[in-house]
Design a protein around this motif. Sequence first.
Motif, PDB file in Angstrom:
ATOM      1  N   SER A  73       1.151  -0.964   0.095  1.00 18.59           N
ATOM      2  CA  SER A  73       0.043   0.170  -0.481  1.00 18.59           C
ATOM      3  C   SER A  73       0.633   0.860   0.041  1.00 18.59           C
ATOM      4  CB  SER A  73      -0.785  -0.154   1.188  1.00 18.59           C
ATOM      5  OG  SER A  73      -0.358   0.049   2.464  1.00 18.59           O
ATOM      6  N   VAL A  74      -0.088   2.434  -0.492  1.00 20.38           N
ATOM      7  CA  VAL A  74       0.615   3.718  -0.718  1.00 20.38           C
ATOM      8  C   VAL A  74       0.221   4.487   1.000  1.00 20.38           C
ATOM      9  CG1 VAL A  74       2.474   3.418  -2.463  1.00 20.38           C
ATOM     10  CG2 VAL A  74      -0.135   4.175  -2.973  1.00 20.38           C
ATOM     11  N   LEU A  75       0.552   5.198   1.158  1.00 21.46           N
ATOM     12  CA  LEU A  75       0.091   6.082   1.887  1.00 21.46           C
ATOM     13  C   LEU A  75       0.218   7.982   1.046  1.00 21.46           C
ATOM     14  CD1 LEU A  75      -1.826   7.711   4.096  1.00 21.46           C
ATOM     15  CD2 LEU A  75       0.182   7.531   4.960  1.00 21.46           C
ATOM     16  N   ILE A  76      -1.227   8.237   0.255  1.00 19.09           N
ATOM     17  CA  ILE A  76      -1.303   9.282  -0.631  1.00 19.09           C
ATOM     18  C   ILE A  76      -1.833  10.358   0.115  1.00 19.09           C
ATOM     19  CG2 ILE A  76      -2.768   7.944  -2.836  1.00 19.09           C
ATOM     20  CD1 ILE A  76      -0.405   8.976  -4.296  1.00 19.09           C
ATOM     21  N   HIS A  77      -1.665  12.009  -0.355  1.00 17.02           N
ATOM     22  CA  HIS A  77      -1.630  13.479  -0.085  1.00 17.02           C
ATOM     23  C   HIS A  77      -2.173  13.315  -0.978  1.00 17.02           C
ATOM     24  CE1 HIS A  77      -1.816  17.620   1.173  1.00 17.02           C
ATOM     25  NE2 HIS A  77      -3.162  16.709   1.522  1.00 17.02           N
ATOM     26  N   LEU A  78      -3.589  13.594  -1.564  1.00 21.25           N
ATOM     27  CA  LEU A  78      -4.593  14.420  -2.866  1.00 21.25           C
ATOM     28  C   LEU A  78      -5.048  14.987  -3.118  1.00 21.25           C
ATOM     29  CD1 LEU A  78      -5.096  10.130  -3.930  1.00 21.25           C
ATOM     30  CD2 LEU A  78      -3.418  11.816  -4.688  1.00 21.25           C
ATOM     31  N   PRO A  79      -4.719  16.286  -2.584  1.00 22.32           N
ATOM     32  CA  PRO A  79      -5.147  17.066  -2.209  1.00 22.32           C
ATOM     33  C   PRO A  79      -5.351  18.304  -3.525  1.00 22.32           C
ATOM     34  CG  PRO A  79      -3.428  18.286  -1.835  1.00 22.32           C
ATOM     35  CD  PRO A  79      -3.513  16.415  -1.644  1.00 22.32           C
ATOM     36  N   GLY A  80      -4.561  18.141  -4.555  1.00 22.56           N
ATOM     37  CA  GLY A  80      -5.066  18.712  -5.685  1.00 22.56           C
ATOM     38  C   GLY A  80      -6.127  18.378  -6.297  1.00 22.56           C
ATOM     39  N   LEU A  81      -6.463  16.156  -6.343  1.00 24.39           N
ATOM     40  CA  LEU A  81      -7.513  15.892  -7.175  1.00 24.39           C
ATOM     41  C   LEU A  81      -8.931  16.124  -6.294  1.00 24.39           C
ATOM     42  CD1 LEU A  81      -6.097  12.522  -8.153  1.00 24.39           C
ATOM     43  CD2 LEU A  81      -6.257  14.468  -9.298  1.00 24.39           C
ATOM     44  N   VAL A  82      -9.005  16.225  -4.984  1.00 25.97           N
ATOM     45  CA  VAL A  82      -9.686  16.415  -4.314  1.00 25.97           C
ATOM     46  C   VAL A  82     -10.650  17.611  -4.774  1.00 25.97           C
ATOM     47  CG1 VAL A  82     -10.792  16.880  -1.812  1.00 25.97           C
ATOM     48  CG2 VAL A  82      -9.292  14.572  -2.158  1.00 25.97           C
ATOM     49  N   LEU A  83      -9.658  18.257  -4.453  1.00 25.68           N
ATOM     50  CA  LEU A  83     -10.425  20.049  -4.578  1.00 25.68           C
ATOM     51  C   LEU A  83     -10.947  20.111  -6.507  1.00 25.68           C
ATOM     52  CD1 LEU A  83      -7.176  22.319  -2.858  1.00 25.68           C
ATOM     53  CD2 LEU A  83     -10.110  22.507  -2.592  1.00 25.68           C
ATOM     54  N   THR A  84     -10.061  19.752  -6.913  1.00 27.74           N
ATOM     55  CA  THR A  84     -10.965  19.828  -8.403  1.00 27.74           C
ATOM     56  C   THR A  84     -11.474  19.356  -8.581  1.00 27.74           C
ATOM     57  OG1 THR A  84      -8.539  18.442  -9.553  1.00 27.74           O
ATOM     58  CG2 THR A  84      -8.833  20.997  -9.205  1.00 27.74           C
ATOM     59  N   LYS A  85     -11.782  18.120  -7.760  1.00 24.35           N
ATOM     60  CA  LYS A  85     -13.467  17.206  -7.578  1.00 24.35           C
ATOM     61  C   LYS A  85     -13.300  16.442  -8.968  1.00 24.35           C
ATOM     62  CE  LYS A  85     -16.625  20.353  -6.042  1.00 24.35           C
ATOM     63  NZ  LYS A  85     -16.122  21.137  -6.194  1.00 24.35           N
ATOM     64  N   GLU A  86     -11.689  15.280  -8.794  1.00 24.33           N
ATOM     65  CA  GLU A  86     -11.294  14.077 -10.402  1.00 24.33           C
ATOM     66  C   GLU A  86     -10.840  13.041  -8.981  1.00 24.33           C
ATOM     67  OE1 GLU A  86     -10.080  14.426 -13.293  1.00 24.33           O
ATOM     68  OE2 GLU A  86     -10.923  16.429 -13.820  1.00 24.33           O
ATOM     69  N   ILE A  87     -11.532  13.797  -7.956  1.00 29.57           N
ATOM     70  CA  ILE A  87     -11.170  12.100  -6.662  1.00 29.57           C
ATOM     71  C   ILE A  87     -11.702  10.687  -7.621  1.00 29.57           C
ATOM     72  CG2 ILE A  87     -11.921  13.134  -4.581  1.00 29.57           C
ATOM     73  CD1 ILE A  87      -8.843  11.170  -4.638  1.00 29.57           C
ATOM     74  N   GLN A  88     -12.775  11.728  -7.271  1.00 33.00           N
ATOM     75  CA  GLN A  88     -14.050  10.135  -7.502  1.00 33.00           C
ATOM     76  C   GLN A  88     -14.034   9.571  -8.332  1.00 33.00           C
ATOM     77  OE1 GLN A  88     -15.528   9.187  -4.864  1.00 33.00           O
ATOM     78  NE2 GLN A  88     -15.377  10.659  -3.607  1.00 33.00           N
ATOM     79  N   HIS A 142       2.143  -3.757 -10.332  1.00 37.28           N
ATOM     80  CA  HIS A 142       0.785  -3.268 -10.652  1.00 37.28           C
ATOM     81  C   HIS A 142       1.093  -2.188 -10.293  1.00 37.28           C
ATOM     82  CE1 HIS A 142      -3.519  -3.180 -10.659  1.00 37.28           C
ATOM     83  NE2 HIS A 142      -3.160  -2.866 -12.258  1.00 37.28           N
ATOM     84  N   LEU A 143       1.093  -1.683  -7.789  1.00 32.14           N
ATOM     85  CA  LEU A 143       0.768  -1.016  -7.613  1.00 32.14           C
ATOM     86  C   LEU A 143       1.564   0.374  -7.963  1.00 32.14           C
ATOM     87  CD1 LEU A 143      -1.071   0.660  -5.371  1.00 32.14           C
ATOM     88  CD2 LEU A 143       0.436  -0.633  -4.270  1.00 32.14           C
ATOM     89  N   SER A 144       3.191   0.097  -7.603  1.00 28.48           N
ATOM     90  CA  SER A 144       3.860   0.759  -8.495  1.00 28.48           C
ATOM     91  C   SER A 144       3.318   2.175  -9.372  1.00 28.48           C
ATOM     92  CB  SER A 144       5.444   0.446  -8.764  1.00 28.48           C
ATOM     93  OG  SER A 144       5.870   0.085  -7.255  1.00 28.48           O
ATOM     94  N   ARG A 145       3.281   1.349 -10.910  1.00 32.30           N
ATOM     95  CA  ARG A 145       2.844   2.096 -11.700  1.00 32.30           C
ATOM     96  C   ARG A 145       1.861   2.609 -11.730  1.00 32.30           C
ATOM     97  NH1 ARG A 145       2.692  -2.443 -14.443  1.00 32.30           N
ATOM     98  NH2 ARG A 145       0.893  -2.888 -14.867  1.00 32.30           N
ATOM     99  N   ILE A 146       0.690   2.234 -10.792  1.00 33.69           N
ATOM    100  CA  ILE A 146      -1.117   2.930 -10.989  1.00 33.69           C
ATOM    101  C   ILE A 146      -0.986   4.578 -10.137  1.00 33.69           C
ATOM    102  CG2 ILE A 146      -3.025   2.511  -9.645  1.00 33.69           C
ATOM    103  CD1 ILE A 146      -2.353   1.309 -12.610  1.00 33.69           C
ATOM    104  N   THR A 147       0.359   4.217  -8.813  1.00 36.01           N
ATOM    105  CA  THR A 147       0.780   4.620  -7.927  1.00 36.01           C
ATOM    106  C   THR A 147       0.999   5.948  -7.988  1.00 36.01           C
ATOM    107  OG1 THR A 147       0.831   3.550  -6.077  1.00 36.01           O
ATOM    108  CG2 THR A 147       1.407   5.430  -6.111  1.00 36.01           C
ATOM    109  N   SER A 148       2.483   5.846  -9.862  1.00 37.13           N
ATOM    110  CA  SER A 148       2.922   6.827 -10.770  1.00 37.13           C
ATOM    111  C   SER A 148       2.007   7.525 -11.468  1.00 37.13           C
ATOM    112  CB  SER A 148       4.035   6.625 -11.412  1.00 37.13           C
ATOM    113  OG  SER A 148       5.241   5.621 -10.402  1.00 37.13           O
ATOM    114  N   GLN A 149       0.819   7.013 -12.188  1.00 40.58           N
ATOM    115  CA  GLN A 149       0.233   7.968 -12.616  1.00 40.58           C
ATOM    116  C   GLN A 149      -1.098   8.424 -11.854  1.00 40.58           C
ATOM    117  OE1 GLN A 149      -2.341   4.562 -14.722  1.00 40.58           O
ATOM    118  NE2 GLN A 149      -0.611   4.021 -15.671  1.00 40.58           N
ATOM    119  N   ILE A 150      -1.041   8.099 -10.462  1.00 40.12           N
ATOM    120  CA  ILE A 150      -1.791   8.678  -9.264  1.00 40.12           C
ATOM    121  C   ILE A 150      -1.316  10.500  -8.730  1.00 40.12           C
ATOM    122  CG2 ILE A 150      -3.378   9.174  -7.330  1.00 40.12           C
ATOM    123  CD1 ILE A 150      -3.489   6.019  -8.023  1.00 40.12           C
TER     124      ILE A 150
END
Lengths: 353, 353
Positions: free
Chosen positions: B175-190, B236-244
Amino acid sequence: MALPIEKQVPGWLTGEGEHPDVVLSSRVRLARNIKGFRYGSRSVRDEELQVRDEVLGALEHEKLLDTMTRINIEGLLAYECNYMIEEHLISKDLLINKPAACVVVGSGSRVSMMINEEDHLRIQSIASGFDLRRCWSEAEKLESLIGGNLEYDFHPKFGFLSSCPTNTGTGLRASVLIHLPGLVLTKEIQKVLRGITKIGLTFRGLYGEGSEVLGNFFQISNQITIGKSEKELIDHLSRITSQIIQHEQNARSVLFKDAGHYIQDKVWRAYGILERARTISGDEVMNLLSAVRLGVSMKLIKGLSVSTINRILIYSQDAHLDVAAGKQLKPMERDINRATVIRSCFEDNNQLL
Amino acid sequence: MALPIEKQVPGWLTGEGEHPDVVLSSRVRLARNIKGFRYGSRSVRDEELQVRDEVLGALEHEKLLDTMTRINIEGLLAYECNYMIEEHLISKDLLINKPAACVVVGSGSRVSMMINEEDHLRIQSIASGFDLRRCWSEAEKLESLIGGNLEYDFHPKFGFLSSCPTNTGTGLRASVLIHLPGLVLTKEIQKVLRGITKIGLTFRGLYGEGSEVLGNFFQISNQITIGKSEKELIDHLSRITSQIIQHEQNARSVLFKDAGHYIQDKVWRAYGILERARTISGDEVMNLLSAVRLGVSMKLIKGLSVSTINRILIYSQDAHLDVAAGKQLKPMERDINRATVIRSCFEDNNQLL
């Protein structure tokens, strides 16, 4: 532009005088009309021009125009007029009567007079802190000097006549601008305000009649201007103000004892936001500044002067921001500039430490 | 008390590693059970004690106990258990099975293992920043050393067996513990979260399953543990995390371009409140810290290190405050201590400048 823009805060916000942490400023104004000219709703333009010239002539004769600045309202832009209102130099009523309306301002804005407002002449003296007697003495001095050159409309029974009967008599309104967060937070304020209205006093918000109470700032003044001497009116307001200051200080002690952590937190958060915000509304500034002023007064915040708080109070206002920018700002621009001005006031304060 | 309280933040919050401003930490855990002993709902106390002794014996044989600290759950107070949860060293499930439950922690809390949680053995490796491969290699090394001394329950068709079928197979959760305020504020997170659940990944809040998403921190991990190799799962998780991370950085650029003043104000106000508050709740800290982390990452705030933000994140938590005070605090006391700890973290940061 002929605005008296000074590097210093106006004389009534220097943070000097008695109890400047509670009483921001004291003010006395005298309403006068000149015999032989109509006033109020009956006034006519020709006579307004003559009134203006009479008053200016009197000032010139007394050699007062050398040290005072005369500003014609007609020549001002809307935001410049608002700047003068924020500086407490003019009232909204002066803007109605434009062509012959003007204001004459002494150095430091300590004394000033409006010509052709509701009455022909409104003489004002304003001081930092709690000092009504000084205001009265300075207003009275100016009134006498002018009165030596022209005749005020005076009735042996009623006293000085005015366009509104509530100003007839002494024509004097004395007021204090007082900060009462302790009484507001302890919910004692309504009792105090009810009390003062029973003894011939009245209260308003920061910008006079009809203005909202913001940031726990109240203007308290005499309601009655007739049937008592000037000295009695001033003494009465001074005595009651001293009592209110005492109530406020008691309330602050109670607050600090019962809710110390709550108050400390409120004060420091307000400070943190003012220091750091990048865009902020005028109303929010007033509320935060109220908490910070309380914190400085209670010695929770050290190294921040009352005069810095007063600088923020005046420079963060809408028209002051417009004047600094040299144009009428859009609301969003203004909120950004407001935050910038506040931060620079804090920086100036810290450099003086 | 036998808690491994360190002056330093745990190894997974040092702010080192790849993209530490977005990915707080990476983690790999392996679930294992020991052949010959029942586990899960069928486990019995006698066997749990034997399991514990077998595992500790293996660690001793490998000379690992010299550098690791063993803590019996039974000997801990409630708030000490919560402290261990906040440090991500144990799960709530370890608290159910008390008598033979223990945790063994390596130096800097980089590797640790729970004995007698849901499975006999949960080996964990955790690293600061984005570094799943290192976590996998360290967890796998420890797993091998122990596995040389005892036999894991392994099925040739299903792989490692576990008390819950969702862990059977590799027994691996990365698992990765990731901070995504940009995606939350732009409403892209869902959209992003819906996307990852379609490809065998899942997300949770800061404290795992069932925990609320606070402060825009998300834990993203693999859902599936069977049918793929460990390397495939990690890759797989590493690749997806890089994309996120890339999506998040794009969102931040958009935000800064379209709402620069709003973001700056949000970031700086959060900073001002954290610096100045005298009492503050844990949830408020998480939200403010999210904004401050964003500000540091976007270079709006300079001179504040990611490691200071991480220190505040960990030390301002309830049980950390209790442990620092040596007792279970009342909520009001805790909020006051929390504000004090935060201010001292800022002071430490400023002294290092």
